[in-house]
Write a protein that holds these residues in place. Structure first.
Motif, PDB file in Angstrom:
ATOM      1  N   ALA A 124      47.329  13.922  41.216  1.00 57.97           N
ATOM      2  CA  ALA A 124      48.048  14.746  42.176  1.00 57.97           C
ATOM      3  C   ALA A 124      47.751  16.221  41.917  1.00 57.97           C
ATOM      4  O   ALA A 124      47.125  16.581  40.924  1.00 57.97           O
ATOM      5  N   THR A 125      48.246  17.055  42.800  1.00 60.22           N
ATOM      6  CA  THR A 125      48.093  18.492  42.643  1.00 60.22           C
ATOM      7  C   THR A 125      48.853  18.949  41.414  1.00 60.22           C
ATOM      8  O   THR A 125      50.012  18.603  41.225  1.00 60.22           O
ATOM      9  N   ASP A 126      48.206  19.731  40.568  1.00 62.73           N
ATOM     10  CA  ASP A 126      48.868  20.239  39.376  1.00 62.73           C
ATOM     11  C   ASP A 126      49.550  21.581  39.631  1.00 62.73           C
ATOM     12  O   ASP A 126      50.519  21.919  38.978  1.00 62.73           O
ATOM     13  N   ALA A 127      49.020  22.343  40.564  1.00 59.29           N
ATOM     14  CA  ALA A 127      49.639  23.606  40.955  1.00 59.29           C
ATOM     15  C   ALA A 127      49.181  23.934  42.367  1.00 59.29           C
ATOM     16  O   ALA A 127      48.094  23.520  42.780  1.00 59.29           O
ATOM     17  N   TRP A 128      50.004  24.643  43.094  1.00 59.24           N
ATOM     18  CA  TRP A 128      49.624  25.087  44.423  1.00 59.24           C
ATOM     19  C   TRP A 128      50.236  26.455  44.657  1.00 59.24           C
ATOM     20  O   TRP A 128      51.302  26.772  44.126  1.00 59.24           O
ATOM     21  N   ILE A 129      49.520  27.238  45.437  1.00 59.92           N
ATOM     22  CA  ILE A 129      50.000  28.568  45.799  1.00 59.92           C
ATOM     23  C   ILE A 129      49.940  28.659  47.317  1.00 59.92           C
ATOM     24  O   ILE A 129      48.863  28.794  47.892  1.00 59.92           O
ATOM     25  N   PRO A 130      51.091  28.561  47.980  1.00 58.07           N
ATOM     26  CA  PRO A 130      51.109  28.649  49.444  1.00 58.07           C
ATOM     27  C   PRO A 130      51.179  30.105  49.898  1.00 58.07           C
ATOM     28  O   PRO A 130      51.503  31.000  49.125  1.00 58.07           O
ATOM     29  N   GLY A 131      50.891  30.325  51.171  1.00 50.29           N
ATOM     30  CA  GLY A 131      51.157  31.622  51.780  1.00 50.29           C
ATOM     31  C   GLY A 131      50.225  32.745  51.392  1.00 50.29           C
ATOM     32  O   GLY A 131      50.637  33.895  51.357  1.00 50.29           O
ATOM     33  N   LEU A 132      48.973  32.427  51.122  1.00 51.02           N
ATOM     34  CA  LEU A 132      48.000  33.474  50.816  1.00 51.02           C
ATOM     35  C   LEU A 132      47.198  33.803  52.066  1.00 51.02           C
ATOM     36  O   LEU A 132      46.872  32.907  52.850  1.00 51.02           O
ATOM     37  N   ALA A 133      46.867  35.076  52.244  1.00 49.73           N
ATOM     38  CA  ALA A 133      45.943  35.435  53.316  1.00 49.73           C
ATOM     39  C   ALA A 133      44.651  34.662  53.068  1.00 49.73           C
ATOM     40  O   ALA A 133      44.225  34.504  51.918  1.00 49.73           O
ATOM     41  N   THR A 134      44.030  34.164  54.122  1.00 48.26           N
ATOM     42  CA  THR A 134      42.862  33.292  53.965  1.00 48.26           C
ATOM     43  C   THR A 134      41.758  33.911  53.114  1.00 48.26           C
ATOM     44  O   THR A 134      41.227  33.226  52.225  1.00 48.26           O
ATOM     45  N   PRO A 135      41.376  35.187  53.293  1.00 54.76           N
ATOM     46  CA  PRO A 135      40.340  35.754  52.414  1.00 54.76           C
ATOM     47  C   PRO A 135      40.772  35.789  50.942  1.00 54.76           C
ATOM     48  O   PRO A 135      39.958  35.562  50.050  1.00 54.76           O
ATOM     49  N   VAL A 136      42.059  36.037  50.697  1.00 52.70           N
ATOM     50  CA  VAL A 136      42.575  36.055  49.324  1.00 52.70           C
ATOM     51  C   VAL A 136      42.525  34.645  48.740  1.00 52.70           C
ATOM     52  O   VAL A 136      42.137  34.449  47.582  1.00 52.70           O
ATOM     53  N   ALA A 137      42.911  33.651  49.536  1.00 48.71           N
ATOM     54  CA  ALA A 137      42.880  32.258  49.075  1.00 48.71           C
ATOM     55  C   ALA A 137      41.454  31.823  48.754  1.00 48.71           C
ATOM     56  O   ALA A 137      41.217  31.171  47.732  1.00 48.71           O
ATOM     57  N   ASP A 138      40.504  32.192  49.614  1.00 51.61           N
ATOM     58  CA  ASP A 138      39.104  31.824  49.362  1.00 51.61           C
ATOM     59  C   ASP A 138      38.587  32.486  48.094  1.00 51.61           C
ATOM     60  O   ASP A 138      37.905  31.858  47.279  1.00 51.61           O
ATOM     61  N   ALA A 139      38.921  33.757  47.898  1.00 51.85           N
ATOM     62  CA  ALA A 139      38.480  34.472  46.694  1.00 51.85           C
ATOM     63  C   ALA A 139      39.120  33.876  45.444  1.00 51.85           C
ATOM     64  O   ALA A 139      38.448  33.716  44.415  1.00 51.85           O
ATOM     65  N   LEU A 140      40.403  33.524  45.519  1.00 56.85           N
ATOM     66  CA  LEU A 140      41.089  32.920  44.372  1.00 56.85           C
ATOM     67  C   LEU A 140      40.493  31.557  44.055  1.00 56.85           C
ATOM     68  O   LEU A 140      40.263  31.229  42.883  1.00 56.85           O
ATOM     69  N   ARG A 141      40.212  30.762  45.086  1.00 54.81           N
ATOM     70  CA  ARG A 141      39.581  29.458  44.878  1.00 54.81           C
ATOM     71  C   ARG A 141      38.254  29.617  44.153  1.00 54.81           C
ATOM     72  O   ARG A 141      37.984  28.931  43.168  1.00 54.81           O
ATOM     73  N   ASP A 142      37.426  30.549  44.622  1.00 57.36           N
ATOM     74  CA  ASP A 142      36.118  30.768  44.000  1.00 57.36           C
ATOM     75  C   ASP A 142      36.259  31.292  42.573  1.00 57.36           C
ATOM     76  O   ASP A 142      35.529  30.868  41.670  1.00 57.36           O
ATOM     77  N   GLN A 143      37.206  32.204  42.343  1.00 51.77           N
ATOM     78  CA  GLN A 143      37.425  32.749  41.003  1.00 51.77           C
ATOM     79  C   GLN A 143      37.854  31.655  40.029  1.00 51.77           C
ATOM     80  O   GLN A 143      37.339  31.563  38.918  1.00 51.77           O
ATOM     81  N   LEU A 144      38.807  30.811  40.450  1.00 52.72           N
ATOM     82  CA  LEU A 144      39.267  29.739  39.571  1.00 52.72           C
ATOM     83  C   LEU A 144      38.165  28.733  39.308  1.00 52.72           C
ATOM     84  O   LEU A 144      38.015  28.225  38.194  1.00 52.72           O
ATOM     85  N   ALA A 145      37.374  28.425  40.314  1.00 50.47           N
ATOM     86  CA  ALA A 145      36.261  27.479  40.141  1.00 50.47           C
ATOM     87  C   ALA A 145      35.246  28.034  39.140  1.00 50.47           C
ATOM     88  O   ALA A 145      34.769  27.309  38.255  1.00 50.47           O
ATOM     89  N   ARG A 146      34.917  29.301  39.257  1.00 52.73           N
ATOM     90  CA  ARG A 146      33.962  29.922  38.312  1.00 52.73           C
ATOM     91  C   ARG A 146      34.529  29.964  36.910  1.00 52.73           C
ATOM     92  O   ARG A 146      33.856  29.622  35.947  1.00 52.73           O
ATOM     93  N   ARG A 147      35.784  30.396  36.777  1.00 51.68           N
ATOM     94  CA  ARG A 147      36.374  30.552  35.454  1.00 51.68           C
ATOM     95  C   ARG A 147      36.658  29.217  34.778  1.00 51.68           C
ATOM     96  O   ARG A 147      36.786  29.151  33.572  1.00 51.68           O
ATOM     97  N   SER A 148      36.745  28.160  35.556  1.00 54.83           N
ATOM     98  CA  SER A 148      36.987  26.834  34.967  1.00 54.83           C
ATOM     99  C   SER A 148      35.690  26.168  34.538  1.00 54.83           C
ATOM    100  O   SER A 148      35.703  25.070  34.012  1.00 54.83           O
ATOM    101  N   GLY A 149      34.568  26.826  34.809  1.00 57.16           N
ATOM    102  CA  GLY A 149      33.283  26.289  34.358  1.00 57.16           C
ATOM    103  C   GLY A 149      32.446  25.705  35.459  1.00 57.16           C
ATOM    104  O   GLY A 149      31.348  25.221  35.225  1.00 57.16           O
ATOM    105  N   ASP A 150      32.926  25.737  36.682  1.00 58.37           N
ATOM    106  CA  ASP A 150      32.147  25.220  37.824  1.00 58.37           C
ATOM    107  C   ASP A 150      31.223  26.325  38.295  1.00 58.37           C
ATOM    108  O   ASP A 150      31.660  27.336  38.831  1.00 58.37           O
ATOM    109  N   ASP A 151      29.937  26.141  38.094  1.00 62.07           N
ATOM    110  CA  ASP A 151      28.979  27.187  38.483  1.00 62.07           C
ATOM    111  C   ASP A 151      28.544  27.062  39.929  1.00 62.07           C
ATOM    112  O   ASP A 151      27.714  27.825  40.404  1.00 62.07           O
ATOM    113  N   GLY A 152      29.129  26.120  40.666  1.00 61.43           N
ATOM    114  CA  GLY A 152      28.819  25.990  42.079  1.00 61.43           C
ATOM    115  C   GLY A 152      27.583  25.187  42.389  1.00 61.43           C
ATOM    116  O   GLY A 152      27.176  25.068  43.523  1.00 61.43           O
ATOM    117  N   VAL A 153      26.954  24.620  41.385  1.00 62.16           N
ATOM    118  CA  VAL A 153      25.732  23.834  41.604  1.00 62.16           C
ATOM    119  C   VAL A 153      26.077  22.390  41.798  1.00 62.16           C
ATOM    120  O   VAL A 153      26.900  21.810  41.223  1.00 62.16           O
TER     121      VAL A 153
END
Length: 153
Positions: A124-153
């Protein structure tokens, strides 16, 4: 960081839709049926319930918005929320399996998204953050993915 103020508007609209499309028909229909047997006094509890629900729909989203914060720290994502009962969720960045953004129709109309975070430990979802402006949500998603070790490949 605090979520976008439009989140409170989203939650109010959602609450009003529930009130007018679900509660009002059910409570109204039940009151009409009860009034045929018990008289017009049967409308009093229904009116009180609907009135309190209407006040709740108008006030509670602002309180929820004021008490919802998130922060990406060096080693974790911290999400704090709750009006009466406070909850603090810390998700270690190294445990994040994947991160997603989601939008419903009302969120899309208001330009909002929510970020959902999943770890390897849970289905299940471990955490969620509702109510973010879409560009902010996209940037946060990408930041968390990078910082968690996902290089996007």
């Amino acid at each position: 960081m605090q979520v976008d103020p439009r989140a409170a508007t989203l939650w109010r609209i959602d609450g009003l839709l529930w009130l007018f499309l679900f509660y009002l028909p059910i409570i109204g229909g039940g009151s009409i049926a009860a009034a045929s047997r018990f008289g017009p006094m049967a409308f009093i509890p229904a009116g009180l319930f609907l009135g309190l629900t209407f006040v709740h729909v108008l006030l509670w989203p602002g309180l929820t918005w004021a008490n919802l914060r998130y922060e990406v720290r060096e080693h974790d994502l911290l999400v704090e929320q709750g009006v009466l009962f406070r909850q603090r969720v810390s998700v270690p960045l190294r445990r994040i399996q994947h991160v997603a953004t989601r939008q419903g129709p009302l969120e899309r109309a208001l330009g909002l998204s929510r970020v959902t975070v999943y770890t390897a430990a849970g289905l299940a979802t471990d955490a969620w953050i509702p109510g973010l402006a879409t560009p902010v949500a996209d940037a946060l998603r990408d930041q968390l993915a990078r910082r968690s070790g996902d290089d996007g490949v």
